[in-house]
Each structure stands twice: as structure tokens, then as C-alpha cells.
Write an enzyme that holds these catalytic residues in place. Structure first.
Site, PDB file in Angstrom:
ATOM      1  N   HIS A   9      60.429  75.123  33.906  1.00  0.00           N
ATOM      2  CA  HIS A   9      59.415  74.015  33.859  1.00  0.00           C
ATOM      3  C   HIS A   9      60.232  72.713  34.323  1.00  0.00           C
ATOM      4  CE1 HIS A   9      55.558  72.260  33.493  1.00  0.00           C
ATOM      5  NE2 HIS A   9      55.880  71.386  33.014  1.00  0.00           N
TER       6      HIS A   9
ATOM      7  N   HIS B  61      48.073  68.615  39.529  1.00  0.00           N
ATOM      8  CA  HIS B  61      47.808  67.682  38.221  1.00  0.00           C
ATOM      9  C   HIS B  61      46.385  67.696  38.136  1.00  0.00           C
ATOM     10  CE1 HIS B  61      52.097  66.266  37.407  1.00  0.00           C
ATOM     11  NE2 HIS B  61      52.058  67.557  37.075  1.00  0.00           N
TER      12      HIS B  61
ATOM     13  N   LYS C  73      46.541  76.379  38.086  1.00  0.00           N
ATOM     14  CA  LYS C  73      46.326  76.312  36.555  1.00  0.00           C
ATOM     15  C   LYS C  73      44.890  75.676  36.167  1.00  0.00           C
ATOM     16  CE  LYS C  73      48.102  74.511  32.400  1.00  0.00           C
ATOM     17  NZ  LYS C  73      49.249  73.652  31.563  1.00  0.00           N
TER      18      LYS C  73
ATOM     19  N   TYR D 176      56.930  60.756  36.466  1.00  0.00           N
ATOM     20  CA  TYR D 176      57.794  60.903  37.677  1.00  0.00           C
ATOM     21  C   TYR D 176      58.190  59.187  38.031  1.00  0.00           C
ATOM     22  CZ  TYR D 176      56.705  65.445  36.932  1.00  0.00           C
ATOM     23  OH  TYR D 176      56.502  66.653  36.359  1.00  0.00           O
TER      24      TYR D 176
ATOM     25  N   ARG E  35      54.137  76.158  39.321  1.00  0.00           N
ATOM     26  CA  ARG E  35      54.311  76.368  37.944  1.00  0.00           C
ATOM     27  C   ARG E  35      54.760  77.815  37.862  1.00  0.00           C
ATOM     28  NH1 ARG E  35      49.461  73.524  38.329  1.00  0.00           N
ATOM     29  NH2 ARG E  35      49.467  71.613  36.887  1.00  0.00           N
TER      30      ARG E  35
ATOM     31  N   ARG F 269      60.618  72.640  37.986  1.00  0.00           N
ATOM     32  CA  ARG F 269      59.397  71.826  38.459  1.00  0.00           C
ATOM     33  C   ARG F 269      59.415  70.308  38.465  1.00  0.00           C
ATOM     34  NH1 ARG F 269      53.499  71.885  39.040  1.00  0.00           N
ATOM     35  NH2 ARG F 269      52.661  70.580  37.642  1.00  0.00           N
TER      36      ARG F 269
END
Length: 363
Positions: A308, A333, A229, A342, A205, A311
Site C-alpha cells: 500500500h 478514490h 474497489k 498527497y 491497489r 501505491r
């Protein structure tokens, strides 16, 4: 602690005294589990709600701090509907569906705490009636919907390396008549290419990229130690691998970092920029990286491309070669539900690749 977390912790401390005591109590309750950045968003959402209550005459308070529990208890369903309409239809800057859901979720969390967890001196709930418990909040986007929006708006296959090469060389051709743009590009092209390459070859990120320090890089093992994150453990950095292309691009940038950016010894940041009017390099900001990618993307012919989406580009490419669990870990995640995006994206990617291959075989 990350740079952004430090900034948000300070801002949170500045805003909390403006809130009612029960909000401060709720934030203290959540502090061990949520990051300062998330809690700051909560407080901003409550600020919006309390100001609306006062403007609508639903609170007699002269300031946000004066909104009482009794006034929250007296709210009706049509009041919450009115607030939702205010968020979605106000002419100044209507909120997206995702933002509205986030704001209502923040209110639900507060009201739940006040009615189910917090107690007064007599062990009774602080809030006797919880109108927010009646509000159904549907998820903004399912993975399949998000994937549908991304299709055609990310880099695929050879475009990943083509974009990096364009940043390093192609952009200069397109701005050949602009001396200022050429000068800036000549100075920053290796840095800019290495940032794009790192994201396209690791899936980091932008917030994780700006927090990287020199000491976090283990180029020999193609490894970075990253403050992920959502993590509240500021002492632990997650090891994240990157592909060989990124090592090549990072080494080219690092060979110029000290000389091109007048890097002082005290500056630990991996990626530097020299602010206007200053002589020494400082840590690049999130906004600077975002603007940099948009600048190149427009000239590259992909105006919808953002940091983003770089990414997302990596994640789609990575998922084609790995399972959902490895992809989840690589991207950081919290659950595989997010990673399912995805799976839907690669359905189309796989079918298009097969069709291209069949067409090539017929030639």
C-alpha cells in the site's frame, strides 16, 4: 466478478443464517449498494457485538441468532461505552482506533435502519429506541494526520526506479550465500519486478492487481481495464493508464509467463505463481504479493515499506505533476478528501526538492 468478491459472497451466505432475521433483512437492503466484501465486514462486526452482549448478560440468547430487538432497545449508553472499552483494552488483541470506529459505524448503520427505515406489519419501526444515535463517531484520521504518518515511509523520486532495479538485480547480491533464495529469485525476479513497477507506475491497489487478467492489458496504449474497489457493477472495468516504465517491465515478465509458470491455457490471470507441490501456475494471492514486497523492502533498507505504501509512493509522485482531480481519478478514490493526503505529503516533498536543488547549485 473479482476473485475476492466471489469468495466473500460465499462467506456472507454462510454467515447470514447465524444472524438474527433483522440483520439478514438489513443486509438484503444494503446488497444493491455495497459490495459483498463490505457486507461481510458488517456481519463480522455484528458477530463480535452480539457475542459480547451474550457474554455480558445483556442478551439471554443461546446463540447470536437469538439476540432480540427488545434487548437492543434496552441498551444504555454505559453499555456501549463498555463495549468500546472491550474493543480497545482487551488483552488478546486490542483493536486500533480505526477498527473501533469502523465497528461502531457498522452498528450505527444497523440501528439506524431498524429505527428509521424498517417497518413491522403495522408500519411501526422495528426498533423504537436507538441508543447508537447518541454515539458520536469522529473520523479516525484527517488527511493531514495520515500524511504526517507517511512522511519518510514511502519511496521518493529516484527511489521508485531504484527499488524496481533492486528487485531484479540487487537482491541476488544480498542473498548470494543462500542457494534456495537465489533459485527462487532467479525464477521470479521478472514477475516480482513487474508487479512492483505496475503499482509504482499506476497506483493500483493490491486487490486490483490480483484480479487482473491477460485480456485486461493493452500494452500498446499503456492501459489496463480494472475492477475498481467498491464498484458493484461487475460488468464494467475502469480504464487505468500506467507509465512507460511499467510497460517495459510487464513485457519482460510476459515473455516468460508461459514457460516459467507452466501457464495452462484456461488460466486467465495476469500474474501467476506455482503453489508448492503443484506443476501448473495459478493466480497469485493477495497475501503472496504482500509478503513478496515486504521481503524485498527489508533487504532494500526500507522495512516499513508495504504494497500500500508503493501505491502512496506513486500517488505522491503523480500529484506533483497533476492536479487533485486527475490524481483522484487515477487512484480510484470515491472523493477528493482522501486524495488530500498527497497535497500534504507534497508540501514537504516540494520543499525538500527545492533545498536539494539549492545545495547542488552552491557546489
Amino acid at each position: 466478478m473479482s476473485i475476492q468478491k466471489n469468495i466473500d459472497r460465499v462467506r456472507l451466505g454462510e454467515k447470514l443464517p447465524e444472524m438474527p432475521g433483522y440483520v439478514q433483512q438489513f443486509i438484503d437492503y444494503k446488497l444493491p449498494d455495497l459490495s459483498p466484501s463490505t457486507l461481510l465486514e458488517y456481519v463480522r462486526d455484528y458477530e463480535s457485538f452480539f457475542n459480547w452482549l451474550r457474554a455480558e448478560g445483556l442478551s439471554a440468547g443461546t446463540g447470536m441468532k437469538d439476540v432480540t430487538l427488545e434487548e437492543l432497545e434496552a441498551l444504555r449508553m454505559d453499555n456501549i461505552t463498555g463495549y468500546r472499552l472491550h474493543l480497545t483494552t482487551r488483552t488478546a488483541s486490542p483493536n486500533s482506533r480505526t477498527t473501533v470506529i469502523r465497528k461502531l459505524s457498522a452498528l450505527r448503520s444497523l440501528f439506524h435502519y431498524l429505527s428509521q427505515i424498517a417497518e413491522d406489519d403495522d408500519f411501526y419501526p422495528l426498533l423504537k429506541r436507538n441508543v447508537m444515535a447518541k454515539i458520536e463517531i469522529k473520523r479516525a484520521n484527517k488527511p493531514k494526520d495520515t500524511a504526517a504518518k507517511l512522511k519518510g515511509k514511502i519511496l521518493e523520486e529516484q527511489e521508485l526506479t531504484e527499488f524496481i532495479d533492486y528487485i531484479r538485480e540487487g537482491y541476488a547480491v544480498d542473498v548470494a550465500g543462500n542457494k534456495q533464495a537465489l533459485y527462487a529469485h532467479a525464477k521470479n525476479k521478472e514477475r516480482d519486478a513487474s508487479i512492483a513497477s505496475l503499482i509504482l507506475n499506476s497506483g493500483l491497489r493490491v486487490s486490483e492487481v490480483i484480479n487482473l487478467n491477460l485480456a485486461d492489458l493493452d500494452a500498446g496504449n499503456k492501459l489496463l481495464y480494472v475492477l475498481r474497489k467498491g464498484s458493484n457493477d461487475d460488468t464494467f472495468k475502469t480504464p487505468v493508464y500506467f507509465r512507460d516504465q511499467a510497460r517495459f517491465d510487464l513485457e519482460r515478465y510476459l515473455s516468460l509467463r508461459e514457460t516459467e509458470y507452466a501457464a495452462p491455457k484456461r488460466e486467465k490471470a495476469l500474474f501467476l505463481a506455482i503453489p508448492n507441490g503443484q506443476k501448473e501456475g495459478k493466480r497469485m494471492t493477495k497475501r503472496a504479493i504482500q509478503a513478496m514486497i515486504i521481503k524485498y523492502a527489508k533487504r532494500f533498507g526500507k522495512p516499513y515499506l508495504t504494497v500500500h505504501k508503493l501505491r502512496h509512493s506513486f500517488a505522491t509522485d503523480y500529484y506533483l505533476q497533476n492536479d487533485i482531480y486527475k490524481t483522484k481519478e487515477q487512484l480510484g478514490h470515491a472523493s477528493t478528501e482522501t486524495t488530500e493526503i498527497y497535497a500534504h505529503l507534497t508540501d514537504k516533498t516540494m520543499s525538500e526538492a527545492i533545498e536539494r536543488r539549492a545545495a547542488e547549485e552552491q557546489r
